[in-house]
Structures are given as structure tokens and as C-alpha cells.
Design an enzyme around this catalytic site. Structure first.
Site, PDB file in Angstrom:
ATOM      1  N   GLY A 208      48.701   1.418  60.196  1.00 43.87           N
ATOM      2  CA  GLY A 208      49.770   2.308  59.749  1.00 43.87           C
ATOM      3  C   GLY A 208      49.189   3.648  59.337  1.00 43.87           C
ATOM      4  O   GLY A 208      48.044   3.969  59.663  1.00 43.87           O
ATOM      5  N   ASN A 209      49.974   4.449  58.628  1.00 43.36           N
ATOM      6  CA  ASN A 209      49.454   5.724  58.117  1.00 43.36           C
ATOM      7  C   ASN A 209      50.175   6.073  56.820  1.00 43.36           C
ATOM      8  O   ASN A 209      51.051   5.346  56.373  1.00 43.36           O
ATOM      9  CB  ASN A 209      49.589   6.832  59.170  1.00 43.36           C
ATOM     10  CG  ASN A 209      51.026   7.025  59.596  1.00 43.36           C
ATOM     11  OD1 ASN A 209      51.865   7.416  58.805  1.00 43.36           O
ATOM     12  ND2 ASN A 209      51.335   6.714  60.859  1.00 43.36           N
ATOM     13  N   TYR A 210      49.783   7.190  56.213  1.00 41.29           N
ATOM     14  CA  TYR A 210      50.255   7.513  54.865  1.00 41.29           C
ATOM     15  C   TYR A 210      51.640   8.187  54.820  1.00 41.29           C
ATOM     16  O   TYR A 210      52.083   8.592  53.764  1.00 41.29           O
ATOM     17  CB  TYR A 210      49.259   8.443  54.175  1.00 41.29           C
ATOM     18  CG  TYR A 210      47.921   7.804  53.897  1.00 41.29           C
ATOM     19  CD1 TYR A 210      47.838   6.643  53.139  1.00 41.29           C
ATOM     20  CD2 TYR A 210      46.743   8.361  54.377  1.00 41.29           C
ATOM     21  CE1 TYR A 210      46.613   6.053  52.878  1.00 41.29           C
ATOM     22  CE2 TYR A 210      45.506   7.785  54.118  1.00 41.29           C
ATOM     23  CZ  TYR A 210      45.449   6.624  53.361  1.00 41.29           C
ATOM     24  OH  TYR A 210      44.257   6.042  53.105  1.00 41.29           O
TER      25      TYR A 210
END
Ligand code: C5P
Length: 397
Positions: A208-210
Site C-alpha cells: 500500500g502507500n501513505y
């Protein structure tokens, strides 16, 4: 700015009532006509004399005037106003407004007012979080009332959390933008992608990412507040969206986001892709949790579909397509390459090297580049303000 606008302020019994004289002063200074109604318990928090002096009008609080013996008509006030602002709005008054209980003068005016209503909740964090209060607010939103979201911070109880009434200058800004905003996107359908995507490795892990989705959600709200009908394809996020003009399509993976965007795009006039889509996903998802071993683990990744690019290939002449570019180096050059190669009308560039910009911030600093490669760089602003800058740039196209 507000010349000739008739604003009715309803104050209910919360400690934040002490801030309302500041709001009234701002409104009067900007040319508005103001009348004030106090709920019975509000009188304990702010004096009628202060409010009458600042608003240049007598303050209303009951059905009878003890001095003249005259009866006050709640209908008249409700018809007089162009906007009824209830601030602070306590949990009690919010509940009564939802149920249509009219056991004080303020509430009878609410029930007979024909104008738009703005409500600024103010209460302790647990009261605000309580499902009863949240249900009441959802019902009031569905009634198309404008809810001024409370902020987080220190509360009168000494506790810290969400429930603090928005500051008077922010409520003032919302009131002015309420009156000044043209419904310039009325009749337009807008597709927005927002948030991250999660690509499963096994049943418990993912890539995933932020991204929080906040920028895309603010853009969705900006369009919706200007009359647009918004379809928001939203990746996994903790943020909630509740607006009568925004339909949310929750998705998890890039493939799901791709499918949903393909489905909505043909009927849309504008598409703004703000999502931080994972560029790669594991080639296979393990059916069981991958066990820990002492050996290295190699994951084979495969590219996900580029949603923006595929929309650019399908775009009709009467559609506008907007993309984002989050860059760490050669920012403008890379953004221009994306603008051309993905057939965009506008690209919004934000750089991770700018403090306060990008993921997990409530602020952003953007450069907007149009299809003629004109650049406009904006200062660091709240994401709400950046969203308004972006929708204004889209409107000029
Ligand atoms: O090429 P890059 O991924 O940096 O482009 C970013 C833009 O493309 C953003 O608007 C993002 O929402 C969109 N995008 C997309 N699908 C992908 C990757 C990015 O729509 N798979």
C-alpha cells in the site's frame, strides 16, 4: 461582500457561545444584516446586551416581550433570513432539530424557516462521537443543511478531541463562500478517484502507500458545493464522506478502481484522478498466510493498469481529464511528460520535497499546468483551499 444579506444567528447553550460576538462583528463589518436568537440556556453563556449592541438589533429569545407585552412571530424571522446559522449547536438542539421538537423560540423559528440552514456543532468529544449525535447529524445533512465540521483540540471539559466549534473567522469564510459561490458545475457529472489502493500479498499483508485520500475528498466536496454531481471512487481510508451530491464507490485494489472508473467515465463530463494507485501488485496472492522462515522471501510483482492513461485514450472532445503528479525530482519536466503522454487537460503537480505537501498532511502546495503548458504555482494552503483552486482552474477550461 455580504451587503444586503440577511443572516439569522441561533445561539444554543454551549460554552462556544462566547465566540459568536466575533462572528457577528465580522458579518456586520462586511455589510450583512444580522438578527440573533438565543435559546433559553444560551443566555447563561453570552449576554443579550453584547449581542444586541454588535448586531444593531434587539435579541430574540422568547415568544413574549415582557416590557411591551407583544407576541413575537417566529414565522416572520424565519421568512426574513437568507441564511439561518445555528452556532454553537449543542447535541440537545441538534437532536431536537432532527426530531422537529419545538419547545423553545429558536426551535420554532428553525421549523418555520424556509432559508438554507448552517449548523456548527460544539460539544464534548464523547457526545460528538456518540452514535445518537452522529445519526442526528447525518439526518440533518440529508436535509441539505450545511454542517460546519467541528475541529479537534482542547475542549472546555479539559479533554482533548473532536467537538470544538469551528473558529468564528472560518465560519465567516463559509458564510461568504455560501453566498458567493456560483453553482458553476450544476448539471455536470464528475468522476474522482482518491486514496491509496491495497494489493494483497496474502490474507493479512498487502502493498500500500501513505495516501489518506484527503486531497481527492476535498476536490469532491468543492465540486459538490458548486452544484456538481460527484462519483467518488475511493480506496481504503479512515476518512468519511457525507455529502448529498457525492456518491461514494469504495474499492480496495487497483483493478477494482480501474473497473469502477471505466464504468463511470463514459457518462461523466470531468474526471480527476487523484488516487495514489499502486503501480505493481503481487503476481499471485497466497491463499494462506505466508509463514515466517529464516530465508529471504522473493515477491514477484506485475504492473497494475494505468487508469488515468486508459481514460486519456478514451476521452471524448467534450470531456476534461485531470491527473496528479507526485514527484521527488525534475518535477515540472516529469509532470509535462505525463500531461502529454496521458492526454490530459490539466495536471496538478505536488512535490514531496516541499514541506507540508503530499501525503498525510492537511496542507498541500501545488503547481497547476494546463494543456497549453501554462504553469501556475500556488503557496502552501489547506487542502480545502487547494481543492477550490483546482476546481476554479478546471472551471476556466
Ligand atoms: O504516472 P503516475 O503514476 O505518476 O501518474 C499519476 C497520476 O496517474 C495520478 O493522477 C494517479 O491518480 C494516476 N494513476 C492512475 N492509475 C495508475 C497509476 C496512476 O490513474 N495505475
Amino acid at each position: 461582500m455580504l451587503k444586503g444579506k440577511k443572516i439569522l444567528i441561533g445561539i444554543t447553550g454551549g460554552i462556544a457561545a462566547y465566540k459568536i460576538p466575533l462572528l457577528i462583528r465580522l458579518l456586520i463589518k462586511n455589510g450583512a444584516e444580522v438578527q440573533v436568537i438565543l435559546s433559553p440556556s444560551a443566555k447563561d453563556f453570552v449576554t443579550p446586551l453584547t449581542l444586541a449592541t454588535l448586531s444593531n438589533n434587539p435579541v430574540h429569545s422568547g415568544f413574549f416581550d415582557n416590557e411591551t407585552g407583544k407576541w413575537h412571530s417566529h414565522v416572520e424571522l424565519g421568512l426574513w433570513a437568507d441564511l439561518f446559522v445555528v452556532a454553537p449547536a449543542t447535541a440537545n438542539s441538534i437532536a431536537k432539530m432532527n426530531l422537529g421538537i419545538a419547545d423553545n423560540y429558536l426551535l420554532t423559528v428553525y421549523l418555520s424557516a424556509r432559508c438554507p440552514v448552517m449548523i456548527a456543532p460544539a460539544m464534548d468529544l464523547d457526545m460528538f462521537k456518540h452514535s445518537a449525535t452522529q445519526k442526528n447529524l447525518t439526518a440533518l445533512r440529508a436535509r441539505k443543511h450545511i454542517i460546519v465540521e467541528p475541529t479537534s483540540g482542547e475542549l472546555a471539559s479539559g479533554l482533548c478531541g473532536e467537538g470544538r466549534m469551528e473558529e468564528p473567522d472560518e465560519i465567516f469564510k463559509l458564510i461568504t463562500s455560501f453566498f458567493s459561490k456560483k453553482k458553476q458545475f450544476k448539471g455536470k457529472k464528475i468522476l474522482i478517484s482518491a486514496g491509496p489502493t491495497f494489493e494483497a500479498i496474502d490474507p493479512v499483508r498487502f502493498i500500500g502507500n501513505y495516501s489518506t485520500g484527503r486531497m481527492g475528498i476535498e476536490i469532491a466536496k468543492s465540486f459538490a458545493n458548486q452544484g456538481g454531481e460527484v462519483f467518488l471512487v475511493l480506496g481504503p481510508t479512515d476518512l468519511t464522506v457525507d455529502h448529498p451530491m457525492i456518491e461514494v464507490f469504495p474499492v480496495t485494489t487497483a483493478d477494482e478502481m480501474f473497473d469502477q472508473c471505466q464504468m463511470q467515465f463514459p457518462s461523466c463530463d470531468i474526471a480527476v484522478m487523484t488516487a495514489a494507485v499502486a503501480d505493481f501488485k503481487p503476481k499471485v496472492k497466497a491463499n494462506q498466510k505466508i509463514k515466517k522462515t529464516d530465508n529471504d522471501l522473493f515477491l514477484e510483482l506485475t504492473p497494475t493498469p494505468d487508469i488515468l492513461k486508459s481514460l486519456g485514450q478514451k476521452k471524448r472532445d467534450n470531456q476534461l481529464l485531470v491527473g496528479f503528479a507526485l514527484e521527488t525530482n525534475n518535477e515540472v519536466e516529469n509532470a509535462l511528460i505525463k500531461l502529454r503522454s496521458k492526454n490530459l487537460d490539466l495536471i496538478i503537480l505536488n512535490s514531496l520535497s516541499d514541506p507540508g505537501a503530499g501525503f498525510r498532511h492537511s496542507t498541500n502546495k501545488v503547481t497547476i499546468i494546463d494543456r497549453h503548458e501554462n504553469l501556475k504555482t500556488f503557496p502552501l494552503k489547506s487542502k480545502t483551499e487547494v481543492a477550490d483552486d483546482i476546481t476554479s482552474a478546471i472551471a476556466t477550461l
